[in-house]
Scaffold this motif. Structure first.
Motif, mmCIF file in Angstrom:
data_model
loop_
_atom_site.group_PDB
_atom_site.id
_atom_site.type_symbol
_atom_site.label_atom_id
_atom_site.label_comp_id
_atom_site.label_asym_id
_atom_site.label_seq_id
_atom_site.Cartn_x
_atom_site.Cartn_y
_atom_site.Cartn_z
ATOM 1 N N ARG A 29 0.826 -1.208 0.000
ATOM 2 C CA ARG A 29 0.000 0.000 0.000
ATOM 3 C C ARG A 29 0.856 1.251 0.000
ATOM 4 O O ARG A 29 0.535 2.216 -0.664
ATOM 5 C CB ARG A 29 -0.943 0.011 1.208
ATOM 6 C CG ARG A 29 -2.035 -0.965 1.135
ATOM 7 C CD ARG A 29 -3.040 -0.558 0.042
ATOM 8 N NE ARG A 29 -3.425 -1.732 -0.690
ATOM 9 C CZ ARG A 29 -3.454 -1.837 -1.999
ATOM 10 N NH1 ARG A 29 -3.112 -0.868 -2.763
ATOM 11 N NH2 ARG A 29 -3.817 -2.950 -2.578
ATOM 12 N N THR A 56 3.366 -0.144 4.605
ATOM 13 C CA THR A 56 2.016 -0.620 4.882
ATOM 14 C C THR A 56 1.714 -1.661 3.818
ATOM 15 O O THR A 56 1.771 -1.379 2.625
ATOM 16 C CB THR A 56 0.975 0.511 4.830
ATOM 17 O OG1 THR A 56 1.340 1.511 5.785
ATOM 18 C CG2 THR A 56 -0.417 -0.008 5.150
ATOM 19 N N THR A 90 3.418 -2.059 9.017
ATOM 20 C CA THR A 90 2.009 -2.191 9.359
ATOM 21 C C THR A 90 1.391 -3.158 8.363
ATOM 22 O O THR A 90 1.565 -2.996 7.153
ATOM 23 C CB THR A 90 1.279 -0.833 9.262
ATOM 24 O OG1 THR A 90 1.913 0.086 10.156
ATOM 25 C CG2 THR A 90 -0.186 -0.963 9.613
ATOM 26 N N LEU A 92 -2.148 -4.682 7.135
ATOM 27 C CA LEU A 92 -3.602 -4.544 7.146
ATOM 28 C C LEU A 92 -4.237 -5.917 6.948
ATOM 29 O O LEU A 92 -3.622 -6.815 6.359
ATOM 30 C CB LEU A 92 -4.043 -3.603 6.036
ATOM 31 C CG LEU A 92 -3.426 -2.206 6.047
ATOM 32 C CD1 LEU A 92 -3.827 -1.440 4.786
ATOM 33 C CD2 LEU A 92 -3.850 -1.458 7.280
#
Length: 99
Positions: A29, A56, A90, A92
């Motif tokens: 991302r 991300t 991170t 998701l």
């Protein structure tokens, strides 16, 4: 080292089930680099600049074990570089979980 270089390096990381790289699968991302001013020797002349890689990613699956392997794969790939001092990753939740 640039954000584009970081993205190119992630082509060496693969989905645990599909065995295709995470960039082509569009699991990335965002990627950014920021200078790590707290890295050892960061303020010394002649010492190459170190960066923090901020990423991300979308989890490749809903399987916690596979996702832990995925996280380790990405972190190990980047932390093996002399210019990366830390990885801020991170992950998701998977959009279309593959079990």
């Amino acid at each position: 080292m640039t954000d584009s270089d970081l993205l190119a390096l992630l082509r060496d990381c693969y989905h645990p089930v599909l065995r295709r790289n995470i960039v082509d699968l569009d699991l990335v991302r965002s990627v950014t680099l920021t200078p790590d001013r707290e890295a050892p020797g960061a303020n010394s002349p002649g010492v190459p600049q170190k960066f923090i890689a901020h990423l991300t990613l979308i989890a490749p699956t809903s399987d916690d074990t596979a996702n832990a392997h995925f996280r380790a794969q990405v972190e190990n790939r980047l932390l093996g570089l002399p210019t990366i001092s830390r990885v801020d990753l991170t992950i998701l939740p998977a959009l279309f979980p593959i079990l």
